[in-house]
Motif scaffolding. Structure first.
Motif, PDB file in Angstrom:
ATOM      1  N   MET A 184       0.814  -1.182   0.000  1.00 31.24           N
ATOM      2  CA  MET A 184       0.000   0.000   0.000  1.00 31.24           C
ATOM      3  C   MET A 184       0.867   1.260   0.000  1.00 31.24           C
ATOM      4  O   MET A 184       0.563   2.218  -0.716  1.00 31.24           O
ATOM      5  CB  MET A 184      -0.906  -0.058   1.228  1.00 31.24           C
ATOM      6  CG  MET A 184      -1.775   1.102   1.401  1.00 31.24           C
ATOM      7  SD  MET A 184      -3.127   0.952   0.231  1.00 31.24           S
ATOM      8  CE  MET A 184      -3.975   2.393   0.605  1.00 31.24           C
ATOM      9  N   PHE A 185       1.937   1.260   0.782  1.00 30.92           N
ATOM     10  CA  PHE A 185       2.809   2.420   0.847  1.00 30.92           C
ATOM     11  C   PHE A 185       3.527   2.627  -0.481  1.00 30.92           C
ATOM     12  O   PHE A 185       3.724   3.752  -0.912  1.00 30.92           O
ATOM     13  CB  PHE A 185       3.812   2.241   2.000  1.00 30.92           C
ATOM     14  CG  PHE A 185       4.687   3.430   2.190  1.00 30.92           C
ATOM     15  CD1 PHE A 185       4.170   4.632   2.653  1.00 30.92           C
ATOM     16  CD2 PHE A 185       6.043   3.378   1.878  1.00 30.92           C
ATOM     17  CE1 PHE A 185       4.975   5.727   2.815  1.00 30.92           C
ATOM     18  CE2 PHE A 185       6.843   4.484   2.034  1.00 30.92           C
ATOM     19  CZ  PHE A 185       6.316   5.665   2.521  1.00 30.92           C
ATOM     20  N   ARG A 186       3.909   1.538  -1.156  1.00 29.53           N
ATOM     21  CA  ARG A 186       4.576   1.636  -2.451  1.00 29.53           C
ATOM     22  C   ARG A 186       3.669   2.285  -3.483  1.00 29.53           C
ATOM     23  O   ARG A 186       4.105   3.109  -4.265  1.00 29.53           O
ATOM     24  CB  ARG A 186       4.963   0.247  -2.954  1.00 29.53           C
ATOM     25  CG  ARG A 186       6.213  -0.277  -2.337  1.00 29.53           C
ATOM     26  CD  ARG A 186       6.592  -1.560  -3.048  1.00 29.53           C
ATOM     27  NE  ARG A 186       7.567  -2.280  -2.277  1.00 29.53           N
ATOM     28  CZ  ARG A 186       8.009  -3.457  -2.564  1.00 29.53           C
ATOM     29  NH1 ARG A 186       7.529  -4.096  -3.616  1.00 29.53           N
ATOM     30  NH2 ARG A 186       8.908  -4.032  -1.826  1.00 29.53           N
ATOM     31  N   ARG A 187       2.431   1.867  -3.515  1.00 32.64           N
ATOM     32  CA  ARG A 187       1.483   2.423  -4.475  1.00 32.64           C
ATOM     33  C   ARG A 187       1.292   3.926  -4.244  1.00 32.64           C
ATOM     34  O   ARG A 187       1.268   4.702  -5.192  1.00 32.64           O
ATOM     35  CB  ARG A 187       0.139   1.727  -4.385  1.00 32.64           C
ATOM     36  CG  ARG A 187       0.166   0.358  -4.984  1.00 32.64           C
ATOM     37  CD  ARG A 187      -1.219  -0.235  -4.966  1.00 32.64           C
ATOM     38  NE  ARG A 187      -1.184  -1.601  -5.469  1.00 32.64           N
ATOM     39  CZ  ARG A 187      -2.218  -2.365  -5.569  1.00 32.64           C
ATOM     40  NH1 ARG A 187      -3.406  -1.921  -5.192  1.00 32.64           N
ATOM     41  NH2 ARG A 187      -2.105  -3.576  -6.032  1.00 32.64           N
ATOM     42  N   ALA A 188       1.174   4.339  -3.018  1.00 27.04           N
ATOM     43  CA  ALA A 188       1.009   5.759  -2.691  1.00 27.04           C
ATOM     44  C   ALA A 188       2.258   6.544  -3.099  1.00 27.04           C
ATOM     45  O   ALA A 188       2.169   7.660  -3.638  1.00 27.04           O
ATOM     46  CB  ALA A 188       0.728   5.943  -1.213  1.00 27.04           C
TER      47      ALA A 188
END
Length: 111
Positions: free
Chosen positions: A1-5
């Motif tokens: 999730m953090f990578r996508r953001a």
């Protein structure tokens, strides 16, 4: 999730940056902007030419001084005054060589 953001934010920032760059280039290519740029370049070129002329003039004065020293002409040259103006020649009326009574090649013209 953090990578996508992270990648979403990076992509959005790159898009905004690219859009701003494109708009800047488009503004620079507008006729008013091109005319202003040309005027600025002309003024800058004029300043450079003036500075070049001043540098050449200073170099000429230095070289002239060197030549005067080398030739022994370091003393200032005596400036002579110009001769007095001549008297004006009295104005004499023009003489005509026309024969009275003839006014032209045929004798009938008025000029």
């Amino acid at each position: 999730m953090f990578r996508r953001a992270f990648w979403f934010t990076t992509g959005a920032a790159a898009g905004v940056w690219a859009t701003n760059k494109v708009h800047q280039k488009l503004r620079k290519l507008q006729p008013d902007s091109l005319a202003a740029q040309a005027a600025d370049k002309a003024v800058e070129t004029g300043h450079r030419l003036r500075q070049f002329a001043l540098d050449v003039r200073a170099g000429m004065a230095d070289r002239e001084e060197q030549l005067h020293d080398a030739l022994g002409l370091a003393e200032p040259i005596e400036v002579r005054e110009l001769p007095a103006p001549r008297r004006a020649v009295p104005h004499l009326p023009y003489r005509t060589t026309r024969t009275p009574g003839l006014t032209g090649p045929t004798g009938n013209e008025d000029h």
